[in-house]
Write an enzyme that holds these catalytic residues in place. Sequence first.
Site, PDB file in Angstrom:
ATOM      1  N   TYR A 119      49.054  51.569  29.888  1.00 36.39           N
ATOM      2  CA  TYR A 119      49.381  52.293  30.979  1.00 36.39           C
ATOM      3  C   TYR A 119      50.618  52.747  31.154  1.00 36.39           C
ATOM      4  CZ  TYR A 119      51.708  47.530  32.052  1.00 36.39           C
ATOM      5  OH  TYR A 119      52.336  46.545  32.018  1.00 36.39           O
ATOM      6  N   HIS A 267      40.122  39.753  34.674  1.00 41.16           N
ATOM      7  CA  HIS A 267      40.659  38.450  35.499  1.00 41.16           C
ATOM      8  C   HIS A 267      39.593  37.855  36.513  1.00 41.16           C
ATOM      9  CE1 HIS A 267      44.368  39.078  33.499  1.00 41.16           C
ATOM     10  NE2 HIS A 267      44.767  40.005  34.323  1.00 41.16           N
ATOM     11  N   ASP A 318      45.843  39.696  26.600  1.00 40.23           N
ATOM     12  CA  ASP A 318      46.495  40.177  27.929  1.00 40.23           C
ATOM     13  C   ASP A 318      48.229  40.593  27.511  1.00 40.23           C
ATOM     14  OD1 ASP A 318      47.131  41.247  30.283  1.00 40.23           O
ATOM     15  OD2 ASP A 318      46.664  39.265  31.490  1.00 40.23           O
TER      16      ASP A 318
HETATM   17 ZN   LIG Z   1      46.418  43.142  32.002  1.00 34.55          ZN
END
Ligand SMILES: [Zn+2]
Length: 450
Positions: A119, A267, A318
Amino acid sequence: MTVLCLQTALLPEGWSEGVTLRIDADGRIAAVTPGAGEGELLRGIVLPGLCNLHSHAFQRAMAGLAEVAGPGEDSFWSWRELMYRFLARLGPDEVETIAAFAYAEMLEAGFTAVGEFHYVHHDPNGCPYADPGELSWRIVEAARTSGIGLTLLPSFYAHGDVGGAAPSPAQRRFVCDLELFARVHEAAGRAVRTLSGANIGIAPHSIRAVTPPQLRALFEQFPSGPVHIHASEQPREVEACRAVHGTTPIALIEATIGLSARLCVIHATHASAEERQRLAASPATVGLCPITEANLGDGIFPAVAYAASGGSFGVGSDSNVQIDAAAELRQLEYSQRLALGRRNCLAEPMRSTGRVLFESALLGGARALDRQPAGLCPGGWADFLVLDPDHPALVGRRGDQLLDGWIFCAGKSAVKEVWVRGRRLVADGRHLARARLFARYRALLARLLA
Ligand SMILES: [Zn+2]
């Protein structure tokens, strides 16, 4: 053609000895012949490699730096502020150096492919680089250097919170409109096509960062490949979604793009029972990140109820605070034991918990990253690890006891070799380029933390 003889191997049909594995020049498995005993002997316990379905590689460099109590209550949100400050100091070279070393560590830990939820697209001032895919190229180069299989998931991020709030200055490196994102994705696709074993999807970041019309537009604009989205990691996100949209995040995602096999919900910690049921009944996957979720105090995903309804899941590292495939599976099972007050929660009666955890994560990870078929079978990538048969946690064990020994006792210390697309990348537990990659990483960390 490479021909290997696997002393002991876990095949889709079960454990087998003396397996001959034929690997073609592209690194795909051409044939698997149990009991044939031909080829170069690989001594040890061979397992198919796991997909690490969710990584933010740059966060590896801040592992352990957020463990000091702040003035107020620490949470995911206070951790995120620290992560943003750390990120402000990273340019393209830094991103590539950290990712290359993190990917080498993933290989050493038993992951043979990674889904990089990418990102950070722009420079520290929020301006696109001359090539808008600059940082995507750096991720691809890190994967090339380390040899890991890459599923690049360029993330679309437009807003600071649910309801289209303006992004904060700390988020400006992530922000695109749909037109700029198309250029980032096009450049990322060009980079991915230069790398064997790589593929590409999209990652609408979350319903905090993406509005429903944007989510629908992305889904239609990119009609193939995995779609990953963070959802329901924190109760605050669920409450904000209810306040703005009158529904919960996963229900909103379902109403907007459906729950297809392309979708991986990262998640889902605070999904409602109904959302969980609908996910479990769908071909979508849930991406669990048990170590990071524990580290951030996110909560416990009710994996037992979800799996009992037939839900598909995989695991991801993660934040990369710890990189260890076995430890992710152990943490997942232990979180259920702590919540439910009993043992062997995710196994069906009379089955090995390690075997169930491993096979679920193998299949779910491969589905989430569109890297099928999973496992050691013809047509799949020759991606596998070899556990050390002389490790104290594995000696004297047979069959599924080996998986239980690896997951619950040994962890990555038992990973002796790792092969990806038919090439040996880890020997004696160390990545072949570890010294070079670590020297670069060490110099960078000395500079960053000075
Ligand atoms: Zn993440």
